[in-house]
Design a protein around this motif. Sequence first.
Motif, PDB file in Angstrom:
ATOM      1  N   TYR A 279      -8.214   9.023 -10.403  1.00 17.27           N
ATOM      2  CA  TYR A 279      -9.425   8.757  -9.639  1.00 17.27           C
ATOM      3  C   TYR A 279      -9.077   8.052  -8.332  1.00 17.27           C
ATOM      4  O   TYR A 279      -8.169   7.204  -8.292  1.00 17.27           O
ATOM      5  CB  TYR A 279     -10.395   7.878 -10.442  1.00 17.27           C
ATOM      6  CG  TYR A 279     -10.975   8.564 -11.645  1.00 17.27           C
ATOM      7  CD1 TYR A 279     -12.209   9.192 -11.577  1.00 17.27           C
ATOM      8  CD2 TYR A 279     -10.271   8.600 -12.845  1.00 17.27           C
ATOM      9  CE1 TYR A 279     -12.739   9.839 -12.692  1.00 17.27           C
ATOM     10  CE2 TYR A 279     -10.786   9.242 -13.960  1.00 17.27           C
ATOM     11  CZ  TYR A 279     -12.021   9.863 -13.869  1.00 17.27           C
ATOM     12  OH  TYR A 279     -12.547  10.505 -14.973  1.00 17.27           O
ATOM     13  N   GLU A 289     -16.075   5.936  -8.376  1.00 20.47           N
ATOM     14  CA  GLU A 289     -14.743   6.499  -8.268  1.00 20.47           C
ATOM     15  C   GLU A 289     -14.837   8.013  -8.129  1.00 20.47           C
ATOM     16  O   GLU A 289     -15.733   8.640  -8.696  1.00 20.47           O
ATOM     17  CB  GLU A 289     -13.916   6.140  -9.498  1.00 20.47           C
ATOM     18  CG  GLU A 289     -13.606   4.663  -9.636  1.00 20.47           C
ATOM     19  CD  GLU A 289     -12.762   4.374 -10.857  1.00 20.47           C
ATOM     20  OE1 GLU A 289     -12.751   5.215 -11.777  1.00 20.47           O
ATOM     21  OE2 GLU A 289     -12.118   3.314 -10.904  1.00 20.47           O
ATOM     22  N   SER A 290     -13.898   8.596  -7.366  1.00 22.02           N
ATOM     23  CA  SER A 290     -13.899  10.047  -7.160  1.00 22.02           C
ATOM     24  C   SER A 290     -12.797  10.670  -8.012  1.00 22.02           C
ATOM     25  O   SER A 290     -11.625  10.318  -7.859  1.00 22.02           O
ATOM     26  CB  SER A 290     -13.654  10.384  -5.687  1.00 22.02           C
ATOM     27  OG  SER A 290     -14.644   9.796  -4.874  1.00 22.02           O
ATOM     28  N   PRO A 291     -13.137  11.581  -8.923  1.00 21.76           N
ATOM     29  CA  PRO A 291     -12.113  12.182  -9.779  1.00 21.76           C
ATOM     30  C   PRO A 291     -11.248  13.183  -9.010  1.00 21.76           C
ATOM     31  O   PRO A 291     -11.712  13.874  -8.108  1.00 21.76           O
ATOM     32  CB  PRO A 291     -12.936  12.885 -10.864  1.00 21.76           C
ATOM     33  CG  PRO A 291     -14.247  13.189 -10.201  1.00 21.76           C
ATOM     34  CD  PRO A 291     -14.499  12.066  -9.234  1.00 21.76           C
TER      35      PRO A 291
END
Length: 362
Positions: A279, A289-291
């Motif tokens: 992430y 959070e950005s996966p």
Amino acid sequence: MPHEELMPIGAFAERSGLTSSALRFYADSGLLPPARVDPGSGYRYYGAGQVGRAVMLRRLRELAMPLASVEAVLDSGGDEASRILDAHVAKVVQDAATVRRKAAAVKSVLGRVPRHPLTVVRGPVLADAVEQVLTASAHGTGIPALTGLRIEVSSEELTLTGTDRYRLSTRTLVPAEPPARTWDGTVDGQELRAAAAASRRSPTVRLEAVPDGLWFRMADGDDRHCRSVPGAFPDHRLLLASLGEVTTRATVSKDVLLRAVEEHPGERVGFRFGREGLYVLPTDDEEPESPVRATVTGRALRVWFEVTTLHPAVSTAIGPDVLLDLRGHDQPVTVRSADRGDLTTLAMPVSPPADLNEENGS
């Protein structure tokens, strides 16, 4: 302009740093005409307001700038003047490199420079390797060795290494012919970049060692000389040998990881590695959070990088996927191609931004 505000050519020459003869030349060429010429004696007088133009004219001529370009700089605005200056400097550098290359060729023909054949490598492969490893070299540093590449020829392989102390990249090539002798040295990065461009057009490149560097002998005769640079190159072999145990490993698509780095808004980008995946850490508490699609094994970890350090380390990897070998939040991270291991890059993590200075962990 009142007569008392004018100064004779000798006084103006002293204030401007130009000789009287140079002032006469620039007056006749129209670049710097005097404020007044005495009709009887022909004496030339200049105003105090002309000193700035005269000083700038002198500085531009000290750069070996042609008169037409000098006039364009003096009569244009800041952005255009900067563009003209940059174009002139680029031409001077290119001309100097051409002169240096031709002089080296002449000395070689004269037979005064001993040459030692080293090995033969495939031109396009060598070009790729040079461009990949050069991304880790330093720019604008006071340490000449860090601006070049370390080239090592052993009995079986050719190794290129570059580092700016925050990043280290190394690639090993198998020569097209067995090396004739061993050699090692650090060569100029800019000249090596030019040699790589020529190498790409040559099926094979024959490397020859000379006292001041290397010759790249091309199949079409467009040979290039790369000078050695002074100073000791860091002991990269000791660094590689002393790396700690890998505690976390991630396999990720190169394009996906690059896109995540490029879309991140800050100068530093953070990642959380965990059993559930990879992430991108948010820049504030409001963002999620950005996966990133990845396979992660080992210990959970949070790591931060300077974007300018991580991006080139990933972008030069060979193939569609990269392996990230991590040893802790403050230890070098190894970036390798998932399917080819002859290019290895180390990237140093950094501390998180001050407003996100949190404990590393899961």
